[in-house]
Write a protein that holds these residues in place. Structure first.
Motif, PDB file in Angstrom:
ATOM      1  N   GLY A  28       0.779  -1.226   0.000  1.00  0.00           N
ATOM      2  CA  GLY A  28       0.000   0.000   0.000  1.00  0.00           C
ATOM      3  C   GLY A  28       0.810   1.275   0.000  1.00  0.00           C
ATOM      4  O   GLY A  28       0.249   2.367  -0.014  1.00  0.00           O
ATOM      5  N   GLY A  29       2.143   1.167   0.037  1.00  0.00           N
ATOM      6  CA  GLY A  29       2.981   2.355   0.044  1.00  0.00           C
ATOM      7  C   GLY A  29       3.435   2.742   1.438  1.00  0.00           C
ATOM      8  O   GLY A  29       3.109   2.092   2.444  1.00  0.00           O
ATOM      9  N   ALA A  30       4.175   3.845   1.520  1.00  0.00           N
ATOM     10  CA  ALA A  30       4.870   4.220   2.745  1.00  0.00           C
ATOM     11  C   ALA A  30       3.946   4.649   3.876  1.00  0.00           C
ATOM     12  O   ALA A  30       4.335   4.603   5.051  1.00  0.00           O
ATOM     13  N   ASP A  31       2.729   5.084   3.563  1.00  0.00           N
ATOM     14  CA  ASP A  31       1.877   5.683   4.591  1.00  0.00           C
ATOM     15  C   ASP A  31       0.921   4.712   5.269  1.00  0.00           C
ATOM     16  O   ASP A  31       0.182   5.097   6.179  1.00  0.00           O
ATOM     17  N   THR A  32       0.895   3.457   4.836  1.00  0.00           N
ATOM     18  CA  THR A  32       0.019   2.478   5.469  1.00  0.00           C
ATOM     19  C   THR A  32       0.672   1.914   6.724  1.00  0.00           C
ATOM     20  O   THR A  32       1.899   1.950   6.880  1.00  0.00           O
ATOM     21  N   ALA A  33      -0.132   1.369   7.610  1.00  0.00           N
ATOM     22  CA  ALA A  33       0.404   0.757   8.832  1.00  0.00           C
ATOM     23  C   ALA A  33       1.304  -0.424   8.484  1.00  0.00           C
ATOM     24  O   ALA A  33       2.387  -0.602   9.075  1.00  0.00           O
ATOM     25  N   GLU A  34       0.879  -1.224   7.488  1.00  0.00           N
ATOM     26  CA  GLU A  34       1.691  -2.369   7.059  1.00  0.00           C
ATOM     27  C   GLU A  34       3.018  -1.899   6.476  1.00  0.00           C
ATOM     28  O   GLU A  34       4.074  -2.476   6.745  1.00  0.00           O
ATOM     29  N   GLY A  35       2.933  -0.851   5.679  1.00  0.00           N
ATOM     30  CA  GLY A  35       4.144  -0.312   5.066  1.00  0.00           C
ATOM     31  C   GLY A  35       5.125   0.225   6.088  1.00  0.00           C
ATOM     32  O   GLY A  35       6.341   0.030   5.968  1.00  0.00           O
ATOM     33  N   LYS A  36       4.610   0.890   7.115  1.00  0.00           N
ATOM     34  CA  LYS A  36       5.488   1.450   8.151  1.00  0.00           C
ATOM     35  C   LYS A  36       6.185   0.350   8.938  1.00  0.00           C
ATOM     36  O   LYS A  36       7.360   0.481   9.296  1.00  0.00           O
ATOM     37  N   ARG A  37       5.465  -0.735   9.221  1.00  0.00           N
ATOM     38  CA  ARG A  37       6.092  -1.839   9.961  1.00  0.00           C
ATOM     39  C   ARG A  37       7.176  -2.513   9.113  1.00  0.00           C
ATOM     40  O   ARG A  37       8.262  -2.838   9.617  1.00  0.00           O
ATOM     41  N   ALA A  38       6.897  -2.726   7.832  1.00  0.00           N
ATOM     42  CA  ALA A  38       7.900  -3.328   6.951  1.00  0.00           C
ATOM     43  C   ALA A  38       9.112  -2.417   6.819  1.00  0.00           C
ATOM     44  O   ALA A  38      10.262  -2.881   6.855  1.00  0.00           O
ATOM     45  N   LYS A  39       8.869  -1.130   6.679  1.00  0.00           N
ATOM     46  CA  LYS A  39       9.980  -0.175   6.566  1.00  0.00           C
ATOM     47  C   LYS A  39      10.858  -0.209   7.816  1.00  0.00           C
ATOM     48  O   LYS A  39      12.090  -0.165   7.733  1.00  0.00           O
ATOM     49  N   ALA A  40      10.221  -0.290   8.987  1.00  0.00           N
ATOM     50  CA  ALA A  40      10.990  -0.306  10.229  1.00  0.00           C
ATOM     51  C   ALA A  40      11.941  -1.502  10.283  1.00  0.00           C
ATOM     52  O   ALA A  40      13.101  -1.374  10.713  1.00  0.00           O
ATOM     53  N   LEU A  41      11.460  -2.663   9.837  1.00  0.00           N
ATOM     54  CA  LEU A  41      12.322  -3.847   9.819  1.00  0.00           C
ATOM     55  C   LEU A  41      13.462  -3.688   8.819  1.00  0.00           C
ATOM     56  O   LEU A  41      14.623  -4.004   9.117  1.00  0.00           O
ATOM     57  N   LEU A  42      13.159  -3.188   7.626  1.00  0.00           N
ATOM     58  CA  LEU A  42      14.200  -3.013   6.623  1.00  0.00           C
ATOM     59  C   LEU A  42      15.187  -1.921   7.028  1.00  0.00           C
ATOM     60  O   LEU A  42      16.380  -2.004   6.704  1.00  0.00           O
ATOM     61  N   ASP A  43      14.718  -0.921   7.736  1.00  0.00           N
ATOM     62  CA  ASP A  43      15.641   0.108   8.226  1.00  0.00           C
ATOM     63  C   ASP A  43      16.658  -0.485   9.195  1.00  0.00           C
ATOM     64  O   ASP A  43      17.814  -0.035   9.252  1.00  0.00           O
ATOM     65  N   GLU A  44      16.240  -1.489   9.965  1.00  0.00           N
ATOM     66  CA  GLU A  44      17.198  -2.167  10.847  1.00  0.00           C
ATOM     67  C   GLU A  44      18.199  -2.981  10.041  1.00  0.00           C
ATOM     68  O   GLU A  44      19.396  -3.014  10.350  1.00  0.00           O
ATOM     69  N   VAL A  45      17.720  -3.638   8.982  1.00  0.00           N
ATOM     70  CA  VAL A  45      18.624  -4.411   8.126  1.00  0.00           C
ATOM     71  C   VAL A  45      19.707  -3.507   7.553  1.00  0.00           C
ATOM     72  O   VAL A  45      20.899  -3.829   7.557  1.00  0.00           O
ATOM     73  N   TYR A  46      19.300  -2.351   7.052  1.00  0.00           N
ATOM     74  CA  TYR A  46      20.214  -1.459   6.337  1.00  0.00           C
ATOM     75  C   TYR A  46      20.625  -0.255   7.181  1.00  0.00           C
ATOM     76  O   TYR A  46      20.933   0.819   6.642  1.00  0.00           O
TER      77      TYR A  46
END
Length: 456
Positions: free
Chosen positions: A185-203
């Motif tokens: 759904g893109g960066a502004d969805t709740a699902e998107g924010k959770r996925a981004k948070a995990l990937l931000d930890e990876v990188y």
């Protein structure tokens, strides 16, 4: 020179899985361990896994053997064939291949589908599946639906395309020029924010160094890699089309490229005329892109890529024709030395290699081909067993009627004409990559010809 060592910021170490340990996966796994994470690489090929577990790279990539040794010594990296060991990882990267289907332009998705299906039973709550393979647009949404149906407690799927250059893959992974996350759904969805948070930890390490980040939807992330490859392929084929014209009027394609490359709207990169592109990405990706456009009812959108592909393939035919031309109209019985088998230097990859394709065509036309390459000889022997191979340039050129430089390895670019002048039968050289200095070779008594360059 890049040292392949990265100063790792203080970040939380994550446990992650990399499924598929081919070119992309093996590099990604080792680099993630270098960034401080605990990594398990998984592949169905036991020989590949045995090599990696022994810290041996199963393919040629500068810096990877040292990186494997270093990260495995820390205990943060290991490899297995058992998909069950994926259980418990916070993030699961899918890095399997998407080759071109036989007899079609479309990408073969069976390996991606099989990897996801094998992984799903081992997924736990809060875990994220991350696709890195180059796939047709629409794949991520399809796979996300499958994961949601069968593993609803997970964080679902993100798409994180890779931008590796063979020969520079370690550097490109540790210090990427950009990161792209495709999230639900893109960066502004709740699902998107959770996925981004995990990937931000990876990188975390490259992000703290200021690496640009684009967070977008699935379909845009899927299009990024194929759009980039299509643009690069178009640029290469454009300059090769100009080379065809240059040959007709005895103009110089390298000077033409220099002149238009000074325009910062155009730029000089990827304006090197020659034998064209090959490898496991650009050719199959632009063809899969065309096929997918057709499936979506957008056939007209990418028809220009057919000409891009056609120009690229014509370069190989032209090189064979040029070899026959300098050999007085016939290749039958002529000894032809070929320098290069890999599709590019710093690689042993012969997939869709222009160099190996030209060598095979010359053999079919009666030429006595002797090929050499610093890294790809073993792969070439398996693919084209009916030509001869030599370990050194000197052995390859001995008695040659013509020498073809088809992969621009540094040792070939730096060749001194005098070094091999006494070994060849006829001093004729064809520069398939416009990598040599024509004046220097001609001054040494050689007949020098190249794609898009004046005859003299």
């Amino acid at each position: 020179m890049f040292s392949h060592r990265v100063r790792v910021a203080t970040v939380r170490s994550m446990r992650m899985t990399v499924i598929g340990c081919g070119y992309l996966g093996a590099v990604h796994a080792a680099c993630m361990a270098e960034l401080g994470h605990e990594v398990i690489g998984i592949d169905v090929d036991p020989e590949k896994i045995a090599a990696l577990q022994a810290a041996r790279a199963p393919f040629y990539e500068p810096g990877l053997p040292e990186l494997l040794e270093r990260t495995m010594a820390t205990g943060r990296l290991r490899f297995t064939t058992d998909i069950a060991e994926a259980a418990g990882s916070a993030v699961h990267f899918v890095c399997v291949g998407t080759p071109q289907k036989k007899g079609e332009f479309a990408a073969d998705m069976k390996y991606v589908d099989a990897a996801v299906d094998a992984l799903i039973p081992h997924l736990g709550a809060g875990e994220l599946v991350v696709g890195k393979s180059t796939v047709p647009v629409g794949t991520a949404a399809r796979l996300a639906s499958r994961i949601a149906d069968r593993a609803p407690d997970t964080e679902g799927l993100a798409w994180n395309p890779e931008f590796l250059r063979e020969g520079h893959a370690v550097e490109d992974t540790l210090t990427p020029d950009r990161l792209v996350y495709g999230v639900d759904g893109g960066a502004d969805t709740a699902e998107g924010k959770r996925a981004k948070a995990l990937l931000d930890e990876v990188y975390a390490t490259p992000l703290k160094r200021g690496t640009p980040l684009i967070v977008t939807d699935y379909q845009t992330a899927e299009l990024v890699k194929v759009a980039a490859n299509s643009f690069l392929a178009t640029k290469i084929s454009f300059i090769n089309a100009m080379a065809e014209l240059c040959e007709k009027v005895n103009a110089d394609i390298t000077q033409l490229a220099d002149a238009i490359g000074h325009d910062d709207r155009i730029g000089r990169k990827f304006l090197n005329a020659g034998l064209g592109f090959g490898g496991g990405c650009l050719p199959k990706d632009i063809r899969a892109f065309m096929a997918r456009a057709g499936e979506l009812g957008a056939d007209q959108t990418l028809t220009f890529l057919r000409e891009v592909d056609s120009i690229n393939m014509r370069r190989r035919i032209r090189m064979v024709d040029l070899a026959r031309e300098v050999c007085d109209g016939s290749l039958i019985g002529r000894r032809v030395a070929v320098l290069g088998a890999a599709f590019k230097p710093l690689s042993d990859d012969i997939r869709d290699s222009p160099a190996l394709n030209v060598a095979a065509q010359i053999r079919l036309q009666g030429g006595d081909v002797v090929l050499t390459d610093p890294a790809a000889l073993d792969n070439a022997r398996k693919a084209v067993p009916d030509i001869s191979y030599a370990e050194t340039v000197e052995d390859a050129v001995r008695g040659a009627d013509v020498v073809l430089l088809l992969t621009e390895w540094k040792e070939y670019r730096d060749l001194e004409p005098a070094t091999i002048s006494g070994l060849v039968k006829n001093k004729r050289i064809l520069d398939g990559r416009n990598a040599l200095d024509p004046a220097r070779w001609r001054a040494a008594g050689w007949t020098y010809r190249a794609l898009g360059r004046p005859r003299a």
